[in-house]
Write a protein that holds these residues in place. Structure first.
Motif, PDB file in Angstrom:
ATOM      1  N   VAL A  38      -5.290 -14.493  29.314  1.00 15.98           N
ATOM      2  CA  VAL A  38      -4.160 -15.330  29.735  1.00 15.98           C
ATOM      3  C   VAL A  38      -3.265 -15.562  28.525  1.00 15.98           C
ATOM      4  CG1 VAL A  38      -3.495 -17.596  30.626  1.00 15.98           C
ATOM      5  CG2 VAL A  38      -5.520 -16.460  31.531  1.00 15.98           C
ATOM      6  N   GLY A  77       0.098 -17.753  28.275  1.00 14.24           N
ATOM      7  CA  GLY A  77       1.156 -18.582  28.856  1.00 14.24           C
ATOM      8  C   GLY A  77       1.208 -18.429  30.362  1.00 14.24           C
ATOM      9  N   LEU A  78       2.328 -17.958  30.875  1.00 12.03           N
ATOM     10  CA  LEU A  78       2.510 -17.790  32.321  1.00 12.03           C
ATOM     11  C   LEU A  78       2.266 -16.365  32.790  1.00 12.03           C
ATOM     12  CD1 LEU A  78       5.578 -20.081  33.067  1.00 12.03           C
ATOM     13  CD2 LEU A  78       3.175 -20.496  33.559  1.00 12.03           C
ATOM     14  N   SER A  79       1.489 -15.605  32.024  1.00 15.13           N
ATOM     15  CA  SER A  79       1.105 -14.273  32.477  1.00 15.13           C
ATOM     16  C   SER A  79      -0.364 -14.033  32.142  1.00 15.13           C
ATOM     17  CB  SER A  79       1.993 -13.187  31.855  1.00 15.13           C
ATOM     18  OG  SER A  79       1.766 -13.099  30.477  1.00 15.13           O
ATOM     19  N   SER A 137       2.099 -12.295  36.818  1.00 12.66           N
ATOM     20  CA  SER A 137       2.725 -13.594  36.608  1.00 12.66           C
ATOM     21  C   SER A 137       1.828 -14.709  37.134  1.00 12.66           C
ATOM     22  CB  SER A 137       4.070 -13.650  37.333  1.00 12.66           C
ATOM     23  OG  SER A 137       4.593 -14.966  37.321  1.00 12.66           O
ATOM     24  N   LEU A 138       1.786 -15.803  36.392  1.00 14.56           N
ATOM     25  CA  LEU A 138       1.046 -16.993  36.809  1.00 14.56           C
ATOM     26  C   LEU A 138       2.002 -18.126  37.166  1.00 14.56           C
ATOM     27  CD1 LEU A 138      -1.751 -16.988  34.074  1.00 14.56           C
ATOM     28  CD2 LEU A 138      -1.931 -16.152  36.434  1.00 14.56           C
ATOM     29  N   ALA A 139       3.248 -17.802  37.438  1.00 14.57           N
ATOM     30  CA  ALA A 139       4.274 -18.809  37.679  1.00 14.57           C
ATOM     31  C   ALA A 139       3.981 -19.682  38.898  1.00 14.57           C
ATOM     32  CB  ALA A 139       5.641 -18.147  37.838  1.00 14.57           C
ATOM     33  N   ASP A 175      -1.612 -22.719  38.253  1.00 16.39           N
ATOM     34  CA  ASP A 175      -2.061 -23.082  36.916  1.00 16.39           C
ATOM     35  C   ASP A 175      -2.796 -21.897  36.303  1.00 16.39           C
ATOM     36  OD1 ASP A 175      -1.095 -25.701  37.050  1.00 16.39           O
ATOM     37  OD2 ASP A 175      -2.950 -26.428  37.986  1.00 16.39           O
ATOM     38  N   PRO A 176      -2.661 -21.683  35.002  1.00 15.60           N
ATOM     39  CA  PRO A 176      -3.378 -20.573  34.372  1.00 15.60           C
ATOM     40  C   PRO A 176      -4.891 -20.708  34.574  1.00 15.60           C
ATOM     41  CG  PRO A 176      -1.693 -21.423  32.898  1.00 15.60           C
ATOM     42  CD  PRO A 176      -1.781 -22.380  34.061  1.00 15.60           C
ATOM     43  N   THR A 199       2.211 -11.027  41.201  1.00 12.16           N
ATOM     44  CA  THR A 199       2.193 -12.473  41.021  1.00 12.16           C
ATOM     45  C   THR A 199       0.899 -13.026  41.610  1.00 12.16           C
ATOM     46  OG1 THR A 199       4.601 -12.584  41.183  1.00 12.16           O
ATOM     47  CG2 THR A 199       3.399 -14.638  41.512  1.00 12.16           C
TER      48      THR A 199
END
Length: 101
Positions: free
Chosen positions: A12, A14-16, A29-31, A34-35, A48
């Motif tokens: 992981v 950040g948001l990916s 993408s983890l947008a 939550d990670p 995604t």
């Protein structure tokens, strides 16, 4: 048609996340969530991650996707749905007529 692919999180950032599933590795993408921790199974749509899966849920989805590939190739899929073979289909409770078993 968009299919959800079960993938396991390898890393992981950040948001990916770097994920692996169905023989491929990709950045996801983890947008929308939550990670998750490394090792978590996630359901991926269009690169995604949409939701966390249990290992059993991931396995069942993967078997269903394998069944689609096998059926399109003209093969038998019974071994991929062992829990459904030799039993009568049942409607979920919310779709049954009132008073029906």
């Amino acid at each position: 048609m968009c299919l959800g692919i079960p993938m396991r999180v390898l890393a992981v950032d950040g948001l990916s996340a770097r994920c692996v599933g169905r023989g491929e590795t990709r950045d996801v993408s983890l947008a929308l969530m939550d990670p998750p921790p490394v090792g978590t199974w996630v359901l991926v749509h269009l690169d995604t991650a949409r939701q966390v899966l249990t290992e059993d849920e991931a396995r069942l989805i993967d078997q269903a996707l394998e069944a689609v590939d096998t059926a399109l190739a003209g093969g038998s899929v019974d071994h991929l749905f062992a829990d459904l073979v030799d039993r009568d289909p049942e409607l979920p409770p919310h779709l049954r007529a009132e008073g029906a078993p």
